[in-house]
Scaffold this motif. Structure first.
Motif, PDB file in Angstrom:
ATOM      1  N   GLU A 147      -7.401   1.146  -5.435  1.00 34.96           N
ATOM      2  CA  GLU A 147      -7.672   2.183  -4.538  1.00 34.96           C
ATOM      3  C   GLU A 147      -8.560   1.426  -3.559  1.00 34.96           C
ATOM      4  N   ASP A 148      -8.108   1.121  -2.302  1.00 37.83           N
ATOM      5  CA  ASP A 148      -8.530   0.356  -1.133  1.00 37.83           C
ATOM      6  C   ASP A 148      -9.443   1.294  -0.273  1.00 37.83           C
ATOM      7  N   PRO A 193       0.966  -1.106  -0.091  1.00 30.75           N
ATOM      8  CA  PRO A 193      -0.082  -0.031  -0.039  1.00 30.75           C
ATOM      9  C   PRO A 193       0.882   1.265   0.201  1.00 30.75           C
ATOM     10  N   ARG A 199     -18.802  -3.426  -3.882  1.00 37.19           N
ATOM     11  CA  ARG A 199     -18.453  -2.497  -2.651  1.00 37.19           C
ATOM     12  C   ARG A 199     -19.514  -1.374  -2.559  1.00 37.19           C
ATOM     13  N   GLN A 259      -3.516   2.730  -1.508  1.00 36.84           N
ATOM     14  CA  GLN A 259      -3.428   2.164  -2.843  1.00 36.84           C
ATOM     15  C   GLN A 259      -2.309   1.097  -2.912  1.00 36.84           C
TER      16      GLN A 259
END
Ligand SMILES: O=P(O)(O)OC[C@H]1O[C@H](OP(=O)(O)OP(=O)(O)O)[C@H](O)[C@@H]1O
Ligand SMILES: Nc1ncnc2[nH]cnc12
Length: 250
Positions: free
Chosen positions: A90-91, A26, A131, A78
């Motif tokens: 993109e988390d 990340p 999501r 990220q």
């Protein structure tokens, strides 16, 4: 009417640059530029005034929204080259791991919707698999609207409508139950991210096929450089934007 064979294939651009790297650590998203939310919500409580019994003003609501988006941006992570080389993923999951940022998200979306549509509320919030399911139902409750899921193919029972689509890193099919939306109902589509816009376009097409009145789209994050909003023919609102130079730095 059921039409399991109906499909659309929007012409979209895709992110195909390959950084050549295979690591997936990340990285910070602190460089996300902040949108300048201009809000005008008159009937909602706010930690910047209305929650103390004062009416929310445009300024107090703008201040609250700005503060909320700062905390949300700092929660994003990220991951380069996920799920395939060249994609900067993109988390958004850390937002939900923390009750404070989770609460901030729902409040920010509520404010965003109310200011964007001048206080007009949807009858139905449609969330996109998967999501969009993380916050669509909560937002729907805040807006006193119903929630309807758009699912990947083969997950919904009974008659369904189907649309094919391409997204930033693949192709798939979306389905909506044929009785999920009544003719003329006002529909808001929500998802976490708009990249190429292919997923959102397909969902919008399904809503319109069922006779829904598409108010617009709301996303947490927009990958500006893919220009996904250009594919959509209803208003698009996003809390955050990202990746102006993502691949050049990955
Ligand atoms: O604008 P696009 O290029 O269409 O990409 C955006 C879509 O891609 C991701 O979903 P994904 O299909 O990866 O599914 P998930 O939510 O199940 O992880 C994201 O949640 C959006 O739905
Ligand atoms: N870069 C990205 N990160 C996370 N989800 C996505 N969906 C489409 N593109 C994406």
């Amino acid at each position: 009417m059921t039409d399991p064979n109906s499909s659309i294939s929007p012409s979209i651009q895709s992110q195909a640059q390959d950084s050549g790297s295979s690591h997936q650590h990340p990285i910070s998203t602190s460089s996300h530029p902040q949108r300048d939310p201009t809000v005008n919500v008159g009937d909602h409580s706010s930690s910047h005034g209305a929650s103390r019994g004062e009416p929310a003003t445009a300024a107090s609501t703008a201040a609250e929204l700005a503060s909320l988006t700062i905390s949300l941006r700092s929660a994003l992570r990220q991951f380069p080259d996920f799920p395939s080389p060249g994609i900067l993923f993109e988390d958004i999951m850390p937002i939900f791991a923390n009750p404070t940022t989770h609460t901030s998200l729902i409040r920010a979306l509520e404010l965003h919707v109310l200011q964007a549509f001048g206080g007009s509320k949807p009858d139905i919030v449609v969330g996109l698999d998967a999501r969009g399911f993380l916050f669509g139902p909560s937002l729907a409750l805040r807006l006193n609207a119903g929630f309807v899921p758009v699912r990947k193919r083969g997950k919904l029972p009974g008659p369904t409508e189907t649309a094919s689509y391409k997204k930033e890193y693949g192709e798939d099919f979306f389905q909506l139950q044929s009785d999920a939306i009544k003719t003329g109902q006002k529909v808001l589509i929500v998802d976490d991210i708009i990249a190429t816009g292919g997923s959102a376009y397909a969902a919008g097409s399904l809503v319109k096929t069922l006779g829904g009145s598409l108010m617009g789209y709301v996303f947490i994050l927009e990958l500006d450089f893919l220009k996904g909003r250009d594919l959509l023919d209803a208003p698009v609102y996003t809390l955050l934007s990202s990746q102006e130079s993502a691949l050049s730095s990955s």
